[in-house]
Structure formats: C-alpha cells, structure tokens
Design a protein around this motif. Sequence first.
Motif, mmCIF file in Angstrom:
data_model
loop_
_atom_site.group_PDB
_atom_site.id
_atom_site.type_symbol
_atom_site.label_atom_id
_atom_site.label_comp_id
_atom_site.label_asym_id
_atom_site.label_seq_id
_atom_site.Cartn_x
_atom_site.Cartn_y
_atom_site.Cartn_z
ATOM 1 N N GLN A 183 -35.175 -25.116 -13.485
ATOM 2 C CA GLN A 183 -34.826 -23.698 -13.428
ATOM 3 C C GLN A 183 -33.328 -23.482 -13.223
ATOM 4 O O GLN A 183 -32.743 -22.558 -13.803
ATOM 5 C CB GLN A 183 -35.622 -23.011 -12.318
ATOM 6 C CG GLN A 183 -37.107 -22.859 -12.624
ATOM 7 C CD GLN A 183 -37.367 -21.899 -13.770
ATOM 8 O OE1 GLN A 183 -36.883 -20.778 -13.784
ATOM 9 N NE2 GLN A 183 -38.152 -22.343 -14.743
ATOM 10 N N ILE A 184 -32.698 -24.317 -12.413
ATOM 11 C CA ILE A 184 -31.243 -24.200 -12.260
ATOM 12 C C ILE A 184 -30.558 -24.553 -13.574
ATOM 13 O O ILE A 184 -29.613 -23.873 -14.005
ATOM 14 C CB ILE A 184 -30.739 -25.095 -11.112
ATOM 15 C CG1 ILE A 184 -31.216 -24.537 -9.762
ATOM 16 C CG2 ILE A 184 -29.209 -25.188 -11.133
ATOM 17 C CD1 ILE A 184 -30.862 -25.397 -8.573
ATOM 18 N N ILE A 230 -27.123 -30.436 -19.450
ATOM 19 C CA ILE A 230 -27.085 -29.618 -18.233
ATOM 20 C C ILE A 230 -28.177 -30.057 -17.267
ATOM 21 O O ILE A 230 -27.959 -30.140 -16.048
ATOM 22 C CB ILE A 230 -27.224 -28.121 -18.587
ATOM 23 C CG1 ILE A 230 -25.980 -27.642 -19.335
ATOM 24 C CG2 ILE A 230 -27.439 -27.279 -17.328
ATOM 25 C CD1 ILE A 230 -26.120 -26.254 -19.934
ATOM 26 N N TYR A 231 -29.358 -30.367 -17.788
ATOM 27 C CA TYR A 231 -30.445 -30.856 -16.935
ATOM 28 C C TYR A 231 -30.015 -32.139 -16.221
ATOM 29 O O TYR A 231 -30.225 -32.286 -15.008
ATOM 30 C CB TYR A 231 -31.699 -31.117 -17.768
ATOM 31 C CG TYR A 231 -32.877 -31.614 -16.955
ATOM 32 C CD1 TYR A 231 -33.877 -30.742 -16.536
ATOM 33 C CD2 TYR A 231 -32.984 -32.954 -16.590
ATOM 34 C CE1 TYR A 231 -34.948 -31.196 -15.779
ATOM 35 C CE2 TYR A 231 -34.044 -33.411 -15.833
ATOM 36 C CZ TYR A 231 -35.028 -32.533 -15.431
ATOM 37 O OH TYR A 231 -36.077 -32.994 -14.668
ATOM 38 N N THR A 232 -29.405 -33.056 -16.966
ATOM 39 C CA THR A 232 -28.981 -34.326 -16.374
ATOM 40 C C THR A 232 -27.952 -34.103 -15.276
ATOM 41 O O THR A 232 -28.027 -34.710 -14.199
ATOM 42 C CB THR A 232 -28.412 -35.249 -17.465
ATOM 43 O OG1 THR A 232 -29.462 -35.570 -18.393
ATOM 44 C CG2 THR A 232 -27.867 -36.535 -16.877
ATOM 45 N N GLU A 233 -26.982 -33.228 -15.527
ATOM 46 C CA GLU A 233 -25.978 -32.926 -14.504
ATOM 47 C C GLU A 233 -26.629 -32.303 -13.268
ATOM 48 O O GLU A 233 -26.261 -32.608 -12.127
ATOM 49 C CB GLU A 233 -24.914 -31.977 -15.062
ATOM 50 C CG GLU A 233 -23.977 -32.598 -16.077
ATOM 51 C CD GLU A 233 -22.984 -33.581 -15.464
ATOM 52 O OE1 GLU A 233 -22.928 -33.681 -14.216
ATOM 53 O OE2 GLU A 233 -22.273 -34.250 -16.225
ATOM 54 N N THR A 234 -27.613 -31.439 -13.487
ATOM 55 C CA THR A 234 -28.278 -30.774 -12.367
ATOM 56 C C THR A 234 -29.100 -31.765 -11.550
ATOM 57 O O THR A 234 -29.116 -31.705 -10.313
ATOM 58 C CB THR A 234 -29.172 -29.632 -12.882
ATOM 59 O OG1 THR A 234 -28.390 -28.726 -13.668
ATOM 60 C CG2 THR A 234 -29.798 -28.861 -11.727
ATOM 61 N N ALA A 235 -29.783 -32.684 -12.223
ATOM 62 C CA ALA A 235 -30.563 -33.695 -11.507
ATOM 63 C C ALA A 235 -29.653 -34.603 -10.684
ATOM 64 O O ALA A 235 -29.948 -34.916 -9.520
ATOM 65 C CB ALA A 235 -31.381 -34.515 -12.498
ATOM 66 N N VAL A 285 -36.195 -16.334 -14.480
ATOM 67 C CA VAL A 285 -34.882 -16.677 -13.918
ATOM 68 C C VAL A 285 -33.813 -16.655 -15.005
ATOM 69 O O VAL A 285 -32.758 -16.021 -14.851
ATOM 70 C CB VAL A 285 -34.936 -18.054 -13.229
ATOM 71 C CG1 VAL A 285 -33.530 -18.508 -12.830
ATOM 72 C CG2 VAL A 285 -35.833 -17.999 -11.994
ATOM 73 N N ALA A 286 -34.062 -17.345 -16.102
ATOM 74 C CA ALA A 286 -33.082 -17.362 -17.194
ATOM 75 C C ALA A 286 -32.871 -15.963 -17.766
ATOM 76 O O ALA A 286 -31.735 -15.576 -18.098
ATOM 77 C CB ALA A 286 -33.541 -18.319 -18.289
ATOM 78 N N ASP A 287 -33.947 -15.194 -17.873
ATOM 79 C CA ASP A 287 -33.829 -13.829 -18.398
ATOM 80 C C ASP A 287 -32.943 -12.975 -17.486
ATOM 81 O O ASP A 287 -32.121 -12.179 -17.961
ATOM 82 C CB ASP A 287 -35.212 -13.184 -18.515
ATOM 83 C CG ASP A 287 -36.065 -13.829 -19.597
ATOM 84 O OD1 ASP A 287 -35.502 -14.535 -20.466
ATOM 85 O OD2 ASP A 287 -37.300 -13.641 -19.565
ATOM 86 N N ALA A 288 -33.113 -13.144 -16.171
ATOM 87 C CA ALA A 288 -32.316 -12.361 -15.222
ATOM 88 C C ALA A 288 -30.839 -12.740 -15.301
ATOM 89 O O ALA A 288 -29.958 -11.876 -15.184
ATOM 90 C CB ALA A 288 -32.836 -12.570 -13.807
ATOM 91 N N VAL A 289 -30.566 -14.021 -15.499
ATOM 92 C CA VAL A 289 -29.173 -14.466 -15.621
ATOM 93 C C VAL A 289 -28.519 -13.801 -16.831
ATOM 94 O O VAL A 289 -27.377 -13.327 -16.759
ATOM 95 C CB VAL A 289 -29.104 -16.003 -15.734
ATOM 96 C CG1 VAL A 289 -27.704 -16.460 -16.143
ATOM 97 C CG2 VAL A 289 -29.500 -16.645 -14.409
ATOM 98 N N ARG A 290 -29.224 -13.745 -17.942
ATOM 99 C CA ARG A 290 -28.664 -13.089 -19.134
ATOM 100 C C ARG A 290 -28.454 -11.592 -18.883
ATOM 101 O O ARG A 290 -27.433 -11.018 -19.259
ATOM 102 C CB ARG A 290 -29.597 -13.289 -20.325
ATOM 103 C CG ARG A 290 -29.747 -14.735 -20.777
ATOM 104 C CD ARG A 290 -30.572 -14.834 -22.054
ATOM 105 N NE ARG A 290 -30.866 -16.219 -22.385
ATOM 106 C CZ ARG A 290 -31.987 -16.842 -22.046
ATOM 107 N NH1 ARG A 290 -32.931 -16.189 -21.386
ATOM 108 N NH2 ARG A 290 -32.180 -18.103 -22.372
#
Length: 352
Positions: A184-185, A204-209, A304-309
Amino acid sequence: MLKHKNPAVAFAAMLLVASCGGGNDSTSAPMAPAASGGNGATATSTTSGKVVDGYIVGATVFCDTDNNGVRDTGEETVLTDAQGSFTLTATCASPIVASGGTDAATGLPFRGVLKAPPGSSVVTAGTTLLVNTSLAREQLAAALGLPAGTDITALDPAAIGSGGALANSALLQRTLAIQQVVQQIADAIAALLPNNTPAQTQAIYTETATTTGKVLQASSSSTLVSSSGTVDAATVNAIAQQALANVEASADARLAAAKAALGTVSKSNLAALVTPAIAAQAQSLASSVDSDALTRATQSGTAVADAVRQEAALLQSTAANDAELSAAAASLRQLVDAAIAEAKAAVALAVR
C-alpha cells in the motif's frame, strides 16, 4: 487463509492448465533443465522452497547471483507450481527473488517482489525484509511480535497442521500485515507518478520493502506488530516517509524518470494522509483468523492510491493546511474501515 488446501489447489491447478493451453494435465510448472557437470553428469545440488503470501502459483523465481534485483541472462529461472513450490537445479548462494503469479488463496494477481536470503526454504514478505539490510532474524521476529527463536526463513506461514488448521497462524497474520504495509505504501508513492509503469511499480515496491527492514533494524525496540497483534501506526508512518525519501534517492535506473515528479511531495504530508488507513488494513489482517475473503477484500482495495491522486495538491511541500489534510486522512480511514467491516460481515454471513 483456508483451513484446507483443496480449494486453493484446485484453483491453482486450473490456472496452470489454462496457462499451458490445456495440452498437459500436469499442475507442475515448467522447470529449467537440470544443470550438468563437465562430464555430462546431472548435478544433484538443488535449491527448493515455497513462495507464500497465500501460495503463489506461477510466480517467476530466480537466483539473483549479482544481487541487483533484476533477472539477468544466465540466472536460472523457474515457475512455482500449484503449492507455490519451486526447485532450482543448482545451489543458490545469493538472494532468491520471486515476482508475478497468482495467490491461490485469494485469486488475486501478486504485484510485489519477494526475496529471501540464501538458504531460506520460503520466500515471503517477511523474508524480503532480511535482504539488503542488516536486520537479524531474531530482531525481525521480535519486531513482529513472534516468539523468540522463530525463524521466518524456515517456516511456511500457510502450512496446514493436524486437523486441517493452520500450523503457523500468527506467522501468516504477520506475513499478510507486512505485505499490506509494503504494497500500500508502494502503491501510494506510485500514484504520485503521472505515467507509472509496471517496472517502476516493482522498483518502488523493492525500495519500500528494503526501507521497512531498515526502519525495524534501526532500533531494537521498533515493532511493526506487537505480540498481541497490534500494528504500530508510528512505525507505518516512519516507513512511509523514509520509503518516499529512498525512492527519490534511488540509483535504480527504473526510477530515474520518477524523481522529478516526487521531488515536490512532502514526505510528512504523504505519511499523514495514508498511515491511518494502511495501519487499519494491516491491523485487520494481523488479527484475522483463516479468512481468505477478508484478505482478498483488503489486498484488492485501491482507496489509498485513489486518495493520494485526489489529494495531490495537499501533498506538496508548499501545502500547509493541516486541518484539510487531517480531514482527508480521516475520510480515507472511514472508507477503509467501512470496507473492512463489509468484508467481515460477508465472512460472518458465509460461515453461518
């Protein structure tokens, strides 16, 4: 997670047969040819394991010999079978990487990138935190509220024990919670990009993990999930802020075009918007019992992604309307809470 394997296996088998064009009734995924020695003899050393969120069928697994997170020429690659199992035909002394495929428990495509240190028998969201960090296995177990001595690289979170019950239910709950936080992040950060690509999403997923592992590593008192199953919102907030910073600073070529779009985003504003909702989602999974339906509803949510947009203007570094940002975060949390409640009600109705 299902208490019995049969429904998941049936789904996975059907998926694999379909992907093979129906010409083969085997549910085993194709494997690379066995490695041969110089005299033509077949090598006997192999690397086997399982890829688990639920069991991920059809995931691409490879031995990342140069530890760059990308499948390169010469790195042996196989697909997981109906139980998420894989076998590489040689010993892998480097991180194992898995991506793609479908979660047999939920039917959802798996969008993350999972990793595990050499010698692991499972590849999960938890083992991913141990790669490219100095986080010790004992410290990770403590940060997840698991008993001392729990080795998450050796235990299958989805294993079924005697009587058809989950053998490692607490580990599965925490595995799902980690995956929810990281995915989600990552999705929230990706939502800030005007033309996001699948390659960028995986980077981005890899960086977040990696960030998640490093945040937990930074302090021996850091926890993501307590022993009672409570998700620490402050830790989620720290991960969100640092993940955005790390994506901006990443040397990964896949993220080169993303940096300009992220440079004006306030890390604290992004974290303030998404943390309450993501922590609530992770909490629902960390405290759920044997519910594939709840997992499916939570993992597939895009609120979550929708709210960010929608709230992109509030996330800029120049934005200082704390009241408006707090209201947006509260509204997002309400949407997530309603979705969780609806999923739980559906689960309760189904078991009557």
